[in-house]
Design an enzyme around this catalytic site. Sequence first.
Site, PDB file in Angstrom:
ATOM      1  N   HIS A  24       1.697  -3.679  -4.851  1.00 56.26           N
ATOM      2  CA  HIS A  24       0.529  -4.570  -4.900  1.00 56.26           C
ATOM      3  C   HIS A  24       0.580  -5.626  -3.803  1.00 56.26           C
ATOM      4  O   HIS A  24       1.177  -6.671  -3.998  1.00 56.26           O
ATOM      5  CB  HIS A  24       0.443  -5.249  -6.267  1.00 56.26           C
ATOM      6  CG  HIS A  24       0.018  -4.322  -7.342  1.00 56.26           C
ATOM      7  ND1 HIS A  24      -1.301  -4.156  -7.708  1.00 56.26           N
ATOM      8  CD2 HIS A  24       0.734  -3.465  -8.105  1.00 56.26           C
ATOM      9  CE1 HIS A  24      -1.384  -3.247  -8.672  1.00 56.26           C
ATOM     10  NE2 HIS A  24      -0.165  -2.812  -8.939  1.00 56.26           N
ATOM     11  N   GLU A  53      -1.501  -7.658  -3.019  1.00 55.47           N
ATOM     12  CA  GLU A  53      -2.200  -8.887  -3.420  1.00 55.47           C
ATOM     13  C   GLU A  53      -1.324  -9.786  -4.278  1.00 55.47           C
ATOM     14  O   GLU A  53      -1.739 -10.897  -4.627  1.00 55.47           O
ATOM     15  CB  GLU A  53      -3.486  -8.533  -4.170  1.00 55.47           C
ATOM     16  CG  GLU A  53      -3.321  -8.157  -5.645  1.00 55.47           C
ATOM     17  CD  GLU A  53      -2.767  -6.751  -5.868  1.00 55.47           C
ATOM     18  OE1 GLU A  53      -2.410  -6.083  -4.873  1.00 55.47           O
ATOM     19  OE2 GLU A  53      -2.668  -6.333  -7.022  1.00 55.47           O
ATOM     20  N   CYS A 108      -1.719   1.169  -5.446  1.00 55.59           N
ATOM     21  CA  CYS A 108      -1.125   1.569  -6.723  1.00 55.59           C
ATOM     22  C   CYS A 108      -1.697   2.909  -7.191  1.00 55.59           C
ATOM     23  O   CYS A 108      -1.447   3.921  -6.536  1.00 55.59           O
ATOM     24  CB  CYS A 108      -1.318   0.452  -7.747  1.00 55.59           C
ATOM     25  SG  CYS A 108      -0.270   0.674  -9.181  1.00 55.59           S
TER      26      CYS A 108
END
Lengths: 360, 1071
Positions: free
Chosen positions: A334, A336, A252
């Site tokens: 992202h 994650e 990001c």
Amino acid sequence: MSPKQHSRARLVLEDGSVFHGFSFGFPASTSGEVVFTTGMVGYPQSLTDPSYRGQILVFTYPLIGNYGIGDSSRDEHKLLRNFESDHIQAKALVVSEFSPDHNHWNSKLSLDEWLNEQKVPGIFGIDTRALTRKIRQRGVMLGKIIIDGDPGFYDPNKENLVKLVSRKKPLRLGNGKHKAIVLDCGIKYNILRQLLKRDLTLKIVPWDYDFTKEDYDGLFISNGPGDPVTCGQAIEHIRTAIEARKPIFGICLGNQLLALAAGAKTYKLKYGHRSQNQPCISGEKGYITSQNHGFAVDKKTLPRGWKELFFNANDGTNEGIIHGEFPFFSAQFHPEGSCGPRDTDYLFDEFVKLMENGRK
Amino acid sequence: MKKSNKLKKVLLLGSGGLSIGQAGEFDYSGSQAIKALKEEGIRVILINPNIATIQTSKNFADEVYFLPVTASFVEKIIAKEKPDGILLSFGGQTALNCGIELHKSGTLAKHRVRVLGTPIETIIATEDRALFVEKLSEIGVKAPRSTAVSSVSDGLNAARKIGFPVIVRVAYALGGLGSGFCKNEKELESHLKLALTYSEQALVEESLKGWKEVEYEVMRDSKDNCMTVCNMENLDPLGIHTGESIVVAPSQTLTDSEYHKLRELSIKVIRHLGVIGECNIQFALDPYSEDYRVIEVNARLSRSSALASKATGYPLAFIAAKLVIGKSLTEIPNPVTGVTKAFYEPAMDYVVVKFPRWDSEKFWNVEREIGSSMKSVGEAMAIGRKFEEALQKAVRMINPRVSLTEHPFAFTDLKKELERPTDKRIFALLSALEQGYSVDEVFKLTMIDKWFLYKIQNIIKMRVELKKQLHGPISPELLRSAKELGFSDRQIAKCVMGKDDFKSEMRIRGIRKKHSITPVTKQIDTLAAEYPCRTNYLYLTYNGTEDDIRPKKKGIIVLGGGAYSIGSSVEFDWCCVECVKTLRKEKIPSVVINYNPETVSTDYDESDRLYFDELSLERVLDIYDKEKPSGLVLSFGGQIPNNLALPLSKCGVKILGTKPKSIDIVEDRHKFSKILDELGLDQPEWKELTSLKDAKEFCFRVGYPIIIRPSYVLSGSAMSVVYSEEDLEEFLKKATTLSKEHPVVLTKFITEAKEIDMDLVAVNGEIRAYAISEHVENAGVHSGDATLVTPAQKLYIETVRQIKWISRKVMRHLKITGPVNFQFLAKENKIKIIECNLRASRSFPFVSKVYGINFIELATKAILGKKVERADTRAFDLDYVGVKAPQFSFTRLRGADPLLGVEMASTGEVACLGEKVEEAFLKALLSTGFRIPKKNILLSTGGIKEKTRLLDYVKKLREKGYSLFATPGTADFYRKHGIEMTVLHWPLENKEPNVKDFLAQREIDLVINIPKSNEKGELSNDYYIRRAAVDFSIPLITNAQCAALFVEAICLYGENDLEVKGWSEYLDSEE
């Protein structure tokens, strides 16, 4: 949820448009930059994501708060299990409807109670689709929620937001095979969880910390709020790290900082990408990704040796870069998840692999 | 793709007649597939005997075969057409099963036909439980613990190991047929017996009752790109079939972690299995942890995928077809936005509620409990920005006369009703919460997530608030809040005025508009407004302040048919779609209102604007106000829109075609009768009565049998036939209350009469085109269940002339413009009118396709005031015959008596073409799942009249070499006439050899059971035989005329004698 029990509130945008609704959560006026997210789940994660610092968050999904708010238990690394940072980061919340009646085995509070506890105002009864269409057409705007007096507009982009959300002192977490420096520009807990899952020792350092002289196997650059060009010191340190040729992985804001350090440029998107359904392409493969960013890397400015790793299938914007020769790469999205899909969490494995190769 | 592999011609398997578990959704998926393939320049050959579908329309597929989707017919078509590939995933379980059979027999390899999309091995792995569980365990994904068994004793042993309760499942099943929960050994034993009659193998599994049921729709391309289009959560927990459950999209009670965990698992499983195209995966999720099980994967388009497509706006079947021929998700443009690609996951900014439609009233003796097998016949999908709003819409969509707060259902044992839900589930939930059950108590009894219950409670609270305002003024704030929670004007009127008639509803509407409380139009754009879109897929909501779009061009509104139910099905969707197509040809913007996710009329690319919303007076007026159209068409969607004719016209809506006043005359028995009397036309005697005494007198005067239609139904079916005064008394006592408010209509039932259907298109009272079809069955069988033959083969010229003369008289008198359907009785050359519908009927697609003349196009042109030439009468004189046969779903309706009567019972229909009636009839019967008997036939042929009538045919069966078995009376009769047969004793007698055993052991290939009368009685021997035939999947004929025709047919034709001829070949033979 009967509006009777809630006082009237309104959302005023910088173009003068007004949206009438009702107050919930903490009953105080506030202001910030109004952005929308189209994610349908994960309000506890979104609200605690440091990248939303200074922003008034609009959920396009109309029913928010259904499964309440999870407890504040912490894992073995003392990270909150159910949140992405220690408190709500967004300045305020705009929804069509919130659920005072919530139900989930892991729910401890209602959204309303949580906002109150964290002193964050909310406004409901808003036509969030109309609001979103306005933002999409006019671009991101400043806005204020008026409940108890006019707070005036506040432009978070004029501040160094990263400084506000980054940790103040280094912290060591985990005890694994490789040692990674984690540049905390407002890192989400799930990134730390993902890294810690992979047998790493992390040294998490403030955004402007000079780590270049330390011994490490890899550098991780985190997500964070606002305009990347406000992070001068970090960019300088990353530039030095590039010279060291050790693995670098950014997510990001980390993608933007790496690009800036490499010599590329960034720019502000009209209304950003905030959702869990952004398609990104790398080669022949496509991935569905979770995103939260207002700025992007201008791919035309990438210096020699650097390539685009991912691009957005919807609008063609850059979604990640990679160096052709050295072990540097980053993703604008992202991997994650939390909230959002986890199709790309293999990128963490790639980072670990690069560190392993570096050791050999 | 290599050049040599380039696809030129593919075979698409359809799903056949609509049945429970396999309905209109496959018309949607098949139609989209055809569009997608034709765009790529591929020739598409379609096999589907469902003549009422859009996919079998002219100029759609390159060739259509109205033939059974069975291995033997498909093989013949493959040999003839020589396609390069075959598509199995767009025609439901029928197509999938047929494909597996073709693969296993080596047919596909022999003819070098490639299975496109998901490889056949993958399909087999998803269909065979043991293989499936093994596949999952290879990647460490959990499935319910289960054991495959092939005998009852093995099953009992397995259950002892797993622990009760257990669930029984059957492989290769449509919608979970034969599946069920068993709490103890006794229940398991009886369940297994039944299950093992459908399948050689059954599964005994751990029960996950009470777990949440969540599904994902997954797409994967040949480059391994994989994503989920949508997830859906069942309101009812596991244990209630998803087809029986209220379903919401997206999931409402799942956290980010749960949502994405299941999403990730979906992708992992689908990648491992190797699906290419679209599929559905179902999970059970523990309500107290993140534990899960994968329940099943459907490696094909399904009802859920149709729902997901309509719920998100993502053109799932269209894209799936592209993937199947090798395209990748990242290269296919997204036709909805025009700017983005097909590779993305839709974000919704609204909530969708799907609600099942049951039709239990239509069946005698059927179990009303809902559970793990599917019984619903249709569904509605509602869209709102609050759950309450969407739920309330959905309930009204299912039955426009009933709402969540104003319904006629009362429950004597609420606790039981909650624990063992029936088709009245939602009303029981509401009643319980209303009567003081706490959310916790209801949760304990139902395991429905409390979030849903809180929402239902909000509706109850609002109703209480509204009722406080009875006869007082209602504040605009309260009115707005009620509208936001989905209350209709009628519901509000009932609360605040005590009445919900037209006048009260209009008063609320007036107050609303005075305070500018009106709904806003929102688009379904798949991206929650993140990108601009071109979609005109719309819904209305009160939870918003701004319209997304304002219509620029005046169009014409076409009302759709609503949820499928018995009597109103895909036929009406075909009519609506053809009307819209005609509007397009005439360059008139079309605006469709409909809410059935299983339809083509609700596809994103069919109309210029689609309102996925209610077909109620209120909502149609709301849309009319916004659209300001040049007119509204309601004659193509069946009875739901037809009922709106008068109220809409009272509100000043410009209705095109037949005048609402004429519709009212024809729909009102008294008015229509008067007109027929004036015109000197005959009809069966009838009377509306309010007392038993008058009823008895009437019946005595005209003579029994009598058809009774009560205006208020207590229990049982709405319509019935009585044969004696005792019958009459009993029916009137049990089934209805007789009073001034609730009269009954009694009609003389004319036996031994022929029934004739006439479909026509009129302009200003002049008939422009007509088709006459005769019923195979004598009058008394509902026209929807009857076997229709067109052109009529056995009518006197005199009869035809009279019919034309009668219909012309009525049309001219009422000055009709548009589609019309007549039903006549003919006995001894006397014609009586039994019904007239001033709208398109169920048989319009049938006659349109048999004659190759599009009656709907003509009717639409007529309505628009365009010139409609009189159809050439020679066109109705064909060298071939079309036969339409009913498709029943009795196997799913446990307990229901599979007897035909005055109430319609079929869920679908098929139609085939042939050189002779017998050929077309036999093809049609085979299309409904019938098999030509190999050896043994059981006869039980009713009263003496029927026995005599069938004498010659029974002889023919014997001559043909069949072994005949019969119940004692029947055997006596035929033996006396020198026909050899074996006596089997009645099932309720304890004598051997017994019918019961022969049926259970499937010694019988065909049962001909003609009831002594059409009386529906207690659990009789006849009922037992019929029900057993259904439960053991043995072909059953219960009508003497059908039996006769069937015997003729199998004496003339073996399966291999039936011609494999495409539709165009039949049509061309006429030119």
